[in-house]
Design a protein around this motif. Structure first.
Motif, PDB file in Angstrom:
ATOM      1  N   ALA A   1       0.839  -1.204   0.000  1.00 53.93           N
ATOM      2  CA  ALA A   1       0.000   0.000   0.000  1.00 53.93           C
ATOM      3  C   ALA A   1       0.875   1.255   0.000  1.00 53.93           C
ATOM      4  CB  ALA A   1      -0.932   0.001   1.208  1.00 53.93           C
ATOM      5  N   ALA A   2       1.916   1.262   0.796  1.00 57.83           N
ATOM      6  CA  ALA A   2       2.819   2.420   0.864  1.00 57.83           C
ATOM      7  C   ALA A   2       3.475   2.680  -0.490  1.00 57.83           C
ATOM      8  CB  ALA A   2       3.879   2.209   1.945  1.00 57.83           C
ATOM      9  N   ARG A   3       3.915   1.617  -1.156  1.00 59.85           N
ATOM     10  CA  ARG A   3       4.509   1.770  -2.495  1.00 59.85           C
ATOM     11  C   ARG A   3       3.492   2.291  -3.496  1.00 59.85           C
ATOM     12  NH1 ARG A   3       7.373  -2.793  -1.320  1.00 59.85           N
ATOM     13  NH2 ARG A   3       5.778  -4.145  -2.213  1.00 59.85           N
ATOM     14  N   LEU A   4       2.305   1.702  -3.496  1.00 61.15           N
ATOM     15  CA  LEU A   4       1.267   2.105  -4.446  1.00 61.15           C
ATOM     16  C   LEU A   4       0.870   3.569  -4.253  1.00 61.15           C
ATOM     17  CD1 LEU A   4      -1.528   0.118  -5.872  1.00 61.15           C
ATOM     18  CD2 LEU A   4      -2.190   2.202  -4.713  1.00 61.15           C
ATOM     19  N   LEU A   5       0.766   3.990  -3.007  1.00 60.87           N
ATOM     20  CA  LEU A   5       0.345   5.358  -2.694  1.00 60.87           C
ATOM     21  C   LEU A   5       1.506   6.348  -2.683  1.00 60.87           C
ATOM     22  CD1 LEU A   5      -2.138   4.456   0.173  1.00 60.87           C
ATOM     23  CD2 LEU A   5      -2.702   4.990  -2.203  1.00 60.87           C
ATOM     24  N   ASN A   6       2.727   5.824  -2.808  1.00 61.93           N
ATOM     25  CA  ASN A   6       3.930   6.658  -2.795  1.00 61.93           C
ATOM     26  C   ASN A   6       4.017   7.475  -1.500  1.00 61.93           C
ATOM     27  OD1 ASN A   6       6.355   7.449  -3.941  1.00 61.93           O
ATOM     28  ND2 ASN A   6       5.451   9.274  -4.867  1.00 61.93           N
ATOM     29  N   GLU A   7       3.772   6.780  -0.405  1.00 60.50           N
ATOM     30  CA  GLU A   7       3.811   7.399   0.925  1.00 60.50           C
ATOM     31  C   GLU A   7       4.670   6.535   1.848  1.00 60.50           C
ATOM     32  OE1 GLU A   7       2.463  10.201   2.096  1.00 60.50           O
ATOM     33  OE2 GLU A   7       1.336  10.732   0.290  1.00 60.50           O
ATOM     34  N   PRO A   8       5.330   7.156   2.814  1.00 58.73           N
ATOM     35  CA  PRO A   8       6.086   6.347   3.772  1.00 58.73           C
ATOM     36  C   PRO A   8       5.142   5.508   4.635  1.00 58.73           C
ATOM     37  CG  PRO A   8       6.349   8.709   4.212  1.00 58.73           C
ATOM     38  CD  PRO A   8       5.460   8.584   3.040  1.00 58.73           C
ATOM     39  N   GLN A   9       5.595   4.319   5.004  1.00 61.50           N
ATOM     40  CA  GLN A   9       4.768   3.416   5.805  1.00 61.50           C
ATOM     41  C   GLN A   9       4.307   4.046   7.114  1.00 61.50           C
ATOM     42  OE1 GLN A   9       6.171  -0.584   6.429  1.00 61.50           O
ATOM     43  NE2 GLN A   9       6.921  -0.764   4.319  1.00 61.50           N
ATOM     44  N   HIS A  10       5.160   4.860   7.715  1.00 60.38           N
ATOM     45  CA  HIS A  10       4.803   5.424   9.023  1.00 60.38           C
ATOM     46  C   HIS A  10       3.544   6.288   8.950  1.00 60.38           C
ATOM     47  CE1 HIS A  10       6.251   9.631   8.570  1.00 60.38           C
ATOM     48  NE2 HIS A  10       7.147   9.096   7.758  1.00 60.38           N
ATOM     49  N   ARG A  11       3.294   6.942   7.821  1.00 62.10           N
ATOM     50  CA  ARG A  11       2.065   7.743   7.684  1.00 62.10           C
ATOM     51  C   ARG A  11       0.834   6.854   7.664  1.00 62.10           C
ATOM     52  NH1 ARG A  11       4.260  11.811   3.384  1.00 62.10           N
ATOM     53  NH2 ARG A  11       5.275  13.272   4.797  1.00 62.10           N
ATOM     54  N   LEU A  12       0.946   5.729   6.984  1.00 65.54           N
ATOM     55  CA  LEU A  12      -0.182   4.797   6.914  1.00 65.54           C
ATOM     56  C   LEU A  12      -0.409   4.131   8.268  1.00 65.54           C
ATOM     57  CD1 LEU A  12       0.466   3.126   3.432  1.00 65.54           C
ATOM     58  CD2 LEU A  12      -0.622   5.315   3.958  1.00 65.54           C
ATOM     59  N   ILE A  13       0.679   3.774   8.937  1.00 66.24           N
ATOM     60  CA  ILE A  13       0.572   3.181  10.274  1.00 66.24           C
ATOM     61  C   ILE A  13      -0.104   4.155  11.231  1.00 66.24           C
ATOM     62  CG2 ILE A  13       1.914   2.428  12.293  1.00 66.24           C
ATOM     63  CD1 ILE A  13       3.976   1.279  10.238  1.00 66.24           C
ATOM     64  N   TYR A  14       0.292   5.413  11.177  1.00 68.47           N
ATOM     65  CA  TYR A  14      -0.303   6.440  12.036  1.00 68.47           C
ATOM     66  C   TYR A  14      -1.816   6.498  11.836  1.00 68.47           C
ATOM     67  CZ  TYR A  14      -1.432  11.060  13.918  1.00 68.47           C
ATOM     68  OH  TYR A  14      -1.995  12.087  14.624  1.00 68.47           O
ATOM     69  N   LEU A  15      -2.267   6.490  10.562  1.00 68.33           N
ATOM     70  CA  LEU A  15      -3.702   6.544  10.284  1.00 68.33           C
ATOM     71  C   LEU A  15      -4.431   5.308  10.806  1.00 68.33           C
ATOM     72  CD1 LEU A  15      -3.580   8.075   6.693  1.00 68.33           C
ATOM     73  CD2 LEU A  15      -4.350   9.217   8.793  1.00 68.33           C
ATOM     74  N   CYS A  16      -3.769   4.167  10.770  1.00 65.08           N
ATOM     75  CA  CYS A  16      -4.363   2.942  11.318  1.00 65.08           C
ATOM     76  C   CYS A  16      -4.416   2.994  12.845  1.00 65.08           C
ATOM     77  CB  CYS A  16      -3.574   1.715  10.871  1.00 65.08           C
ATOM     78  SG  CYS A  16      -3.712   1.355   9.122  1.00 65.08           S
TER      79      CYS A  16
END
Length: 191
Positions: A11-26
């Motif tokens: 997901a991080a690769r597809l969205l071109n975002e660092p994993q930590h941003r996605l983890i934070y939202l979760c």
């Protein structure tokens, strides 16, 4: 071919975002993985296409400095909106229902009065506005659902009447508008 699930790193690769941003939202319960949430050390999250759309909407709203709590309320209402639209448009689901040529133009509209609207338009017709939700009440409803230990918010109790008269969202002095349809179409779900 459209994939059915994504890991956090995918997901991080597809969205071109660092994993930590996605983890934070979760971790802030803004995004609730549809397929599998992390439960302790060594477990992983698995996300659906809807979750990827939610990540993109959340990330765009964060760029506009919308607070995380408000974004969670927006996504809670978006899921409820999806349920209501599916009753009117057979087979509608997010994001697939927004990726076709005949898809409605769905937008999230946040006004300076602390209200949330959805704008749903088709073709050249003027869009219909739904909602007018107070963020405070919406966030409280979301917290109540989380406390009742429901793993996924269906949003079925949220009422989404069309605004019959006037268009308060259009009369606001300031508003933030995010095109959910454009985001859905731009997602590369084949990766």
């Amino acid at each position: 071919m459209v994939k059915a699930e994504w890991t956090l790193s995918e997901a991080a690769r597809l969205l071109n975002e660092p994993q930590h941003r996605l983890i934070y939202l979760c971790e802030k319960a803004v995004i609730r993985p549809d397929l599998s949430d992390a439960h302790g050390r060594g477990s992983s999250r698995r996300f659906s296409a809807r979750n990827l759309l939610e990540f993109e909407v959340a990330l765009r709203l964060r760029q506009l400095t919308v607070p995380v709590g408000s974004i969670a309320a927006v996504l809670y209402a978006l899921r409820a909106f999806e349920t209501k639209v599916a009753k009117q448009i057979a087979g509608f689901s997010l994001p697939a229902g927004l990726r076709t040529a005949q898809a409605p133009d769905l937008r999230v509209v946040v006004t300076d009065e602390g209200r949330l609207y959805f704008s749903l338009g088709r073709g050249s017709a003027s869009p219909t506005f739904y909602g007018g939700f107070d963020f405070g009440r919406l966030a409280a409803a979301r917290r109540t659902r989380r406390r009742s230990k429901l793993s996924k918010a269906s949003g079925s109790s949220l009422q989404l009447p069309a605004l019959a008269e006037g268009r308060p969202a259009e009369k606001a002095k300031a508003r933030v508008e995010v095109s959910v349809t454009r985001i859905a179409r731009d997602l590369d779900l084949g990766r």
